[in-house]
Design a protein around this motif. Structure first.
Motif, PDB file in Angstrom:
ATOM      1  N   ASN A  47       0.852  -1.175   0.000  1.00  0.00           N
ATOM      2  CA  ASN A  47       0.000   0.000   0.000  1.00  0.00           C
ATOM      3  C   ASN A  47       0.895   1.235   0.000  1.00  0.00           C
ATOM      4  O   ASN A  47       1.863   1.275  -0.730  1.00  0.00           O
ATOM      5  N   ASP A  48       0.602   2.225   0.830  1.00  0.00           N
ATOM      6  CA  ASP A  48       1.314   3.501   0.837  1.00  0.00           C
ATOM      7  C   ASP A  48       2.629   3.422   1.601  1.00  0.00           C
ATOM      8  O   ASP A  48       2.753   2.685   2.583  1.00  0.00           O
ATOM      9  N   LEU A  49       3.589   4.266   1.164  1.00  0.00           N
ATOM     10  CA  LEU A  49       4.792   4.555   1.940  1.00  0.00           C
ATOM     11  C   LEU A  49       4.767   6.044   2.223  1.00  0.00           C
ATOM     12  O   LEU A  49       4.814   6.864   1.295  1.00  0.00           O
ATOM     13  N   ILE A  50       4.671   6.396   3.495  1.00  0.00           N
ATOM     14  CA  ILE A  50       4.563   7.786   3.911  1.00  0.00           C
ATOM     15  C   ILE A  50       5.777   8.108   4.781  1.00  0.00           C
ATOM     16  O   ILE A  50       5.959   7.507   5.843  1.00  0.00           O
ATOM     17  N   ALA A  51       6.594   9.031   4.308  1.00  0.00           N
ATOM     18  CA  ALA A  51       7.831   9.387   5.013  1.00  0.00           C
ATOM     19  C   ALA A  51       7.966  10.908   5.106  1.00  0.00           C
ATOM     20  O   ALA A  51       9.036  11.470   4.869  1.00  0.00           O
ATOM     21  N   ASN A  52       6.899  11.587   5.455  1.00  0.00           N
ATOM     22  CA  ASN A  52       6.898  13.038   5.554  1.00  0.00           C
ATOM     23  C   ASN A  52       7.652  13.502   6.801  1.00  0.00           C
ATOM     24  O   ASN A  52       7.707  12.794   7.811  1.00  0.00           O
ATOM     25  N   SER A  53       8.210  14.700   6.727  1.00  0.00           N
ATOM     26  CA  SER A  53       8.804  15.376   7.882  1.00  0.00           C
ATOM     27  C   SER A  53       9.881  14.548   8.572  1.00  0.00           C
ATOM     28  O   SER A  53       9.857  14.339   9.789  1.00  0.00           O
TER      29      SER A  53
END
Length: 125
Positions: A47-53
Motif C-alpha cells: 500500500n502507501d509509503l509515507i515518510a513526511n517530515s
C-alpha cells in the motif's frame, strides 16, 4: 518478518526501522522521525509509503514498486535518485530541496506533485 496490516512508526525519534521487515501487507508510515534514507525499508509494501517530515537526503533503499501512494513531503531531498520505479497512485515530493527532476519514476498512476522545490520554477520556463 512480514507485517499484516499497518506499520505505524510516526513520531518515534527513529532514524531506521529497528527490525528487519521483508513485506508489509498494508501502509508504512514513518513520518516525523529522523530518517536520512530509506535503507531499512521493507522490500515490498502492498500500500502507501509515507515518510513526511524526516531528514531524508536520499531515497536509497526505497522499494522499486509502491502499490499505493508515495509521500516524501517536508524533507531535505535534492534528487529523486533511488526512488520508486512505479507508484500506483499519488507521488508527492513537495517542500524539499530538489534541484533536478532526473530519476523520475517510469509510471505514476495519479498526480505527481512537486511544488515548493528550487527546481519547480525552472520546470515551466
Amino acid at each position: 518478518v512480514d507485517v499484516f496490516g499497518t506499520l505505524n512508526l510516526i513520531n518515534r525519534d527513529l532514524s531506521e526501522i529497528p527490525v528487519k521487515i521483508n513485506k508489509v501487507h498494508g501502509i508504512v508510515n514513518i513520518s516525523t522521525n529522523k530518517f536520512t534514507n530509506l535503507k531499512s525499508m521493507p522490500k515490498e509494501i502492498e500500500n502507501d509509503l509515507i515518510a513526511n517530515s524526516n531528514r531524508l537526503t536520499s531515497l536509497e533503499g526505497c522499494p522499486e514498486h509502491i502499490k499505493g501512494d508515495f509521500f516524501v513531503r517536508w524533507n531535505r531531498l535534492t534528487s529523486l535518485q533511488y526512488g520508486p520505479k512505479t507508484v500506483k497512485y499519488e507521488y508527492e515530493c513537495t517542500n524539499n530541496a530538489l534541484q533536478t527532476f532526473d530519476y523520475l519514476p517510469e509510471s505514476v498512476g495519479g498526480n505527481f506533485t512537486f511544488y515548493n522545490n528550487p527546481s519547480y520554477g525552472n520546470t515551466f520556463k
